[in-house]
Design an enzyme around this catalytic site. Structure first.
Site, PDB file in Angstrom:
ATOM      1  N   ASP A   1       7.683 -11.644  -6.185  1.00  0.00           N
ATOM      2  CA  ASP A   1       7.795 -12.179  -4.832  1.00  0.00           C
ATOM      3  C   ASP A   1       6.665 -13.134  -4.493  1.00  0.00           C
ATOM      4  O   ASP A   1       5.606 -13.129  -5.131  1.00  0.00           O
ATOM      5  CB  ASP A   1       7.769 -11.028  -3.822  1.00  0.00           C
ATOM      6  CG  ASP A   1       9.134 -10.397  -3.617  1.00  0.00           C
ATOM      7  OD1 ASP A   1      10.128 -10.963  -4.091  1.00  0.00           O
ATOM      8  OD2 ASP A   1       9.194  -9.335  -2.970  1.00  0.00           O
TER       9      ASP A   1
ATOM     10  N   LYS B   1      10.640 -15.273  -1.510  1.00  0.00           N
ATOM     11  CA  LYS B   1      11.394 -15.557  -0.299  1.00  0.00           C
ATOM     12  C   LYS B   1      10.420 -15.473   0.863  1.00  0.00           C
ATOM     13  O   LYS B   1       9.811 -14.438   1.097  1.00  0.00           O
ATOM     14  CB  LYS B   1      12.531 -14.563  -0.112  1.00  0.00           C
ATOM     15  CG  LYS B   1      13.595 -14.632  -1.208  1.00  0.00           C
ATOM     16  CD  LYS B   1      14.781 -13.744  -0.900  1.00  0.00           C
ATOM     17  CE  LYS B   1      15.599 -14.268   0.265  1.00  0.00           C
ATOM     18  NZ  LYS B   1      16.190 -15.582   0.020  1.00  0.00           N
TER      19      LYS B   1
ATOM     20  N   MET C   1       6.331  -8.642   9.257  1.00  0.00           N
ATOM     21  CA  MET C   1       6.585 -10.079   9.328  1.00  0.00           C
ATOM     22  C   MET C   1       6.558 -10.537  10.780  1.00  0.00           C
ATOM     23  O   MET C   1       7.444 -11.230  11.269  1.00  0.00           O
ATOM     24  CB  MET C   1       7.920 -10.418   8.659  1.00  0.00           C
ATOM     25  CG  MET C   1       7.945 -10.081   7.174  1.00  0.00           C
ATOM     26  SD  MET C   1       9.589 -10.112   6.423  1.00  0.00           S
ATOM     27  CE  MET C   1      10.184  -8.466   6.850  1.00  0.00           C
TER      28      MET C   1
END
Length: 262
Positions: free
Chosen positions: A37, A58, A168
């Site tokens: 990642d 991502k 996030m």
């Protein structure tokens, strides 16, 4: 014809190299190929120097690898290699799209195993020395993210819980603060922000909910937002090398202090 290899969905933990599990580190050292990642640190990749490395990061709002392509890559690599590691930040089963990758591998008849990692919320609680639960104050915790799949609108109400953790949360922090105020949470409710948790450039910000509703400066790494009475500093708690933000104003450049390298 040889049998397909095995895929391991491995949690890298919050970022620091020594916070991956022993099993995860052993698998990295044995891997033929590692698909990693965007949040995986270069130091973590030092543990798999022998492996072929494939970046499949991502990042919200940025050009990134499509999930369907990642699924196809996992199947393809498992048919070519004996040990394939899919290295994910934090824990694979917490906002890691593990369900989509598990289904793709299972449908292809490829053996898969999940190796858990330390999810960022627990690492942030340790770094700030703020337990997420506290007797007589907080006995429930909810994790959420504002990121949703295409065609799936975000829920109008945020979870009702003693301690609320937003993954996030950088760009969505202001909206979260405003929504929590609208839902009746007190403006003086304690908030702790942790950016780049466990890394050399970790940053910690303390404020109240009214301040969160005014927004944060632009982050330069993953941001975790922790809200609730359990986030209040203890009377004799040692300084956490962050600067307390005045409730009425959020000036992030003045409010945040870089944590020295560990």
């Amino acid at each position: 014809m040889s049998l397909p290899g095995k895929v391991y969905l491995v949690g890298a933990g919050p970022g620091a190299q020594d916070l991956i599990t022993l099993r995860g580190a052993r698998l990295l050292a044995q891997a033929d190929v590692v698909l990693y990642d965007a949040l995986v640190t270069p130091e973590m990749l030092e543990l798999c120097a022998q492996a072929e490395l494939i970046a499949v990061g991502k990042r919200s709002g940025q050009r990134s690898t499509a999930q369907q392509h990642i699924n196809e890559l996992l199947v393809e690599q498992a048919r070519r290699h004996r040990i394939v590691v899919r290295l994910k930040g934090g824990d694979p089963m917490m906002f890691g799209r593990a369900d989509e990758e598990l289904r793709a591998l299972e449908e292809a008849g490829i053996e898969v195993e999940v190796v858990p990692g330390i999810t960022t919320a627990l690492a942030a609680a340790a770094s700030t020395r703020q337990p997420l639960t506290k007797r007589g104050v907080a006995r429930s915790v909810a994790f959420f993210t504002s990121s949703t799949a295409p065609g799936h609108p975000e829920e109008a109400a945020l979870p009702s819980t003693d301690t609320l953790i937003q993954y996030m949360g950088g760009r969505e922090a202001m909206a979260t603060g405003q929504r929590l105020l609208a839902q009746g949470l007190a403006p003086e409710t304690c908030v702790v922000i942790v950016e780049n948790c466990s890394r050399k450039d970790e940053r910690i910000v303390r404020m109240d909910l009214a301040g969160l509703a005014q927004g944060l400066r632009q982050a330069h790494g993953p941001v975790l937002v922790m809200v609730g009475a359990a986030m209040a500093r203890r009377p004799h708690q040692a300084p956490d090398r962050s600067v307390q933000v005045e409730p009425a104003r959020v000036d992030a450049e003045d409010a945040v202090e870089r944590v020295p390298a560990r």
